[in-house]
Design an enzyme around this catalytic site. Structure first.
Site, mmCIF file in Angstrom:
data_model
loop_
_atom_site.group_PDB
_atom_site.id
_atom_site.type_symbol
_atom_site.label_atom_id
_atom_site.label_comp_id
_atom_site.label_asym_id
_atom_site.label_seq_id
_atom_site.Cartn_x
_atom_site.Cartn_y
_atom_site.Cartn_z
ATOM 1 N N HIS A 72 0.902 -1.155 0.000
ATOM 2 C CA HIS A 72 0.000 0.000 0.000
ATOM 3 C C HIS A 72 0.940 1.203 0.000
ATOM 4 C CE1 HIS A 72 -3.252 -2.715 1.269
ATOM 5 N NE2 HIS A 72 -2.438 -3.158 2.197
ATOM 6 N N HIS A 90 -10.885 -6.509 -0.560
ATOM 7 C CA HIS A 90 -10.117 -5.982 0.578
ATOM 8 C C HIS A 90 -10.061 -6.996 1.701
ATOM 9 C CE1 HIS A 90 -9.244 -4.010 4.367
ATOM 10 N NE2 HIS A 90 -8.417 -3.287 3.654
ATOM 11 N N ARG A 142 -14.663 -8.559 5.518
ATOM 12 C CA ARG A 142 -15.370 -7.454 6.176
ATOM 13 C C ARG A 142 -15.877 -6.436 5.158
ATOM 14 N NH1 ARG A 142 -11.472 -4.370 8.289
ATOM 15 N NH2 ARG A 142 -9.719 -5.799 8.120
ATOM 16 N N HIS A 168 -6.983 -9.805 1.684
ATOM 17 C CA HIS A 168 -6.496 -9.833 3.071
ATOM 18 C C HIS A 168 -7.301 -10.904 3.803
ATOM 19 C CE1 HIS A 168 -5.480 -5.271 2.817
ATOM 20 N NE2 HIS A 168 -4.340 -5.902 2.879
ATOM 21 N N HIS A 198 -1.517 -12.373 4.463
ATOM 22 C CA HIS A 198 -1.369 -12.562 5.908
ATOM 23 C C HIS A 198 -1.699 -14.000 6.323
ATOM 24 C CE1 HIS A 198 -0.601 -8.348 6.192
ATOM 25 N NE2 HIS A 198 -1.834 -8.006 5.856
ATOM 26 N N ASP A 211 4.017 -4.525 2.451
ATOM 27 C CA ASP A 211 2.717 -4.109 2.969
ATOM 28 C C ASP A 211 2.678 -2.663 3.460
ATOM 29 O OD1 ASP A 211 0.151 -4.053 3.990
ATOM 30 O OD2 ASP A 211 0.443 -5.592 5.513
HETATM 31 ZN ZN LIG Z 1 -2.386 -4.930 3.254
#
Ligand SMILES: [Zn+2]
Length: 445
Positions: free
Chosen positions: A61, A203, A206, A230, A267, A318
């Site tokens: 990012h 993303h 969520r 993610h 992750h 990241d």
């Molecule tokens: Zn990330």
């Protein structure tokens, strides 16, 4: 036709260090790899040290670079860190983002990175109002990579909700296209270029309602494009998913057709044994970001177990707490050592594969990440005569690079046969530290 020959004092050929290699490049690709060349051929560009395939930074990012240092004051959790991160996102414009990303990608080139996977979700203007070009932010990132001389896979990210059944917060309005169909329509306009490929991202579970996951997955499937998500970085996400859907985030992704060999979970930290089987069994990749995961106190993901079950591993910086893929590679191994109190989970060769070939494959650049004829002419050279790397025998160059070198030891980076970093200096961005300082200053509150 642009041809050029590089002479590599030592070359990493996937399994071993080969001394004296001539590498002929032709129109951005490796044309020939000639071994047993003890002295540089006339006219060849000389790369002293150990030359590796270019490194792939599979999760970035770019704007988080503006948080470096400032987020180290005080205590808190991932969630308090996120508030500070949102305050920077609020201030981005296509112009300031372009300037920052150009400097960040230049920092990556100086660290030996030849391809970046940009997980991009700040799409719209303040309040969620689209720019005149609805892809102005994504285009700013693609241009920034070109100017910094590296490849980019723009992972255009669907971000539609703040939590299960929750509308976006004020900060998140800039991220949202409203629904997945509108996300697909906007991202379909983005065009690939020589240095840029387009992929998709969810993303997180969520941020994309379950009934819209398939729209994003189908978009990626139709284009044979990479799809990143993610996944289970925080236990709170797992608990909320369990409450909303009665299953884990991994199970939810499996149910909606998101998992598969072109998908990468980023992750993959807090997983059940069944989650690990679902990810590995489907060939879904795992992108570990160890310097960020430790910085944000996330936890240690089960990288070894995931790989054993069939999940290829890649690495990303990241949040850019640091940008150093060699550090990411050794951190994955060292985390596992601390957890298990045994050594040697991955060889240096395996860690380099995660940092290069498998990282490139996760970003849709299957033809990069190895020094062989036909591959993209993307490589980077690690000095073996610095204070960190001097001493070991050259045949232990991979072990030295992975376990002792840092980004500061990168002396050359070549992308598509073009010398982007020469003798530790960027050839396209003259003063990278100043470019970074100015870009971050422009975003200071
Ligand atoms: Zn990330």
């Amino acid at each position: 036709m642009t041809t050029k020959t590089y002479w590599l004092e030592h070359a990493w050929l996937d399994t071993h260090v080969e001394p004296g290699v001539a590498l002929d490049t032709n129109d951005g690709r490796i044309a020939a790899v000639r071994t047993a060349v003890p002295t540089p051929p006339p006219g060849a560009e000389i790369l002293r040290g150990l030359t590796l395939p270019g490194l792939a930074n599979a999760h970035s990012h770019a704007f988080h670079r503006a948080l470096r240092g400032t987020v180290q004051v005080g205590s808190g959790t991932f969630w308090t860190w996120r508030e500070v991160m949102y305050s920077v996102a609020d201030r981005l414009t296509p112009e300031t983002y372009h300037t920052l990303a150009r400097a960040v990608y230049a920092e990556m080139a100086l660290a030996g990175v030849t391809s970046v996977g940009e997980f991009h979700y700040v799409h719209h203007g303040p309040g969620g109002i689209p720019y005149a070009d609805p892809n102005a932010m994504g285009e700013a990132l693609i241009a920034a990579a070109a100017e910094a001389g590296i490849r980019i896979t723009l992972l255009d990210t669907a971000y539609l909700s703040s939590g299960f059944g929750q509308p976006p917060t004020t900060h998140q309005l800039r991220f949202s296209d409203g629904d997945a169909e509108a996300w697909a329509e906007r991202s379909s306009v983005l065009k690939e270029r020589d240095h840029a490929r387009i992929g998709a991202a969810i993303h997180s579970v969520r941020a994309v309602p379950a009934d819209q996951l398939e729209t994003v997955a189908r978009w990626a499937e139709e284009r044979r494009a990479p799809l990143h998500v993610h996944l289970s970085e925080q236990t709170a996400e797992n608990e909320a998913c369990l409450e909303a859907h009665g299953c884990t985030p991994t199970q939810l992704l499996a149910l909606h057709g998101v998992l598969g060999p072109r998908t990468t979970g980023v992750h993959n930290t807090h997983l059940t044994a069944e989650d690990i089987s679902l990810i590995g069994g489907s060939g879904t990749g795992t992108c570990m970001c160890p310097t960020t995961e430790r910085d944000l106190a996330d936890g240690i993901g089960p990288a070894a177990a995931l790989q054993n079950e069939g999940s290829p591993l890649s690495l990303g910086s990241d949040s850019h707490a640091v940008i150093d893929l060699l550090e990411e590679a050794r951190a994955m191994e060292l985390n596992e050592r601390l957890r298990t109190r045994t050594r040697g989970h991955w060889t240096a060769a395996a860690l380099l594969r995660a940092a290069s070939a498998d990282g490139h494959a996760a970003l849709g650049w299957d033809e990069a990440g190895t020094l062989e004829p036909g591959a993209l002419a993307d490589f980077t050279t690690i000095a073996l005569d610095s204070v960190r790397t001097a001493g070991p025998l050259p045949r232990l160059g991979a072990e030295t690079a992975v376990f002792a070198a840092s980004a500061a030891d990168v002396s050359h980076t070549v992308v598509a046969g073009r010398h982007v970093v020469r003798d530790g200096a960027h050839t396209l961005v003259p003063d990278v530290p100043k470019a970074l300082a100015d870009a971050v200053e422009a975003l200071r509150a």
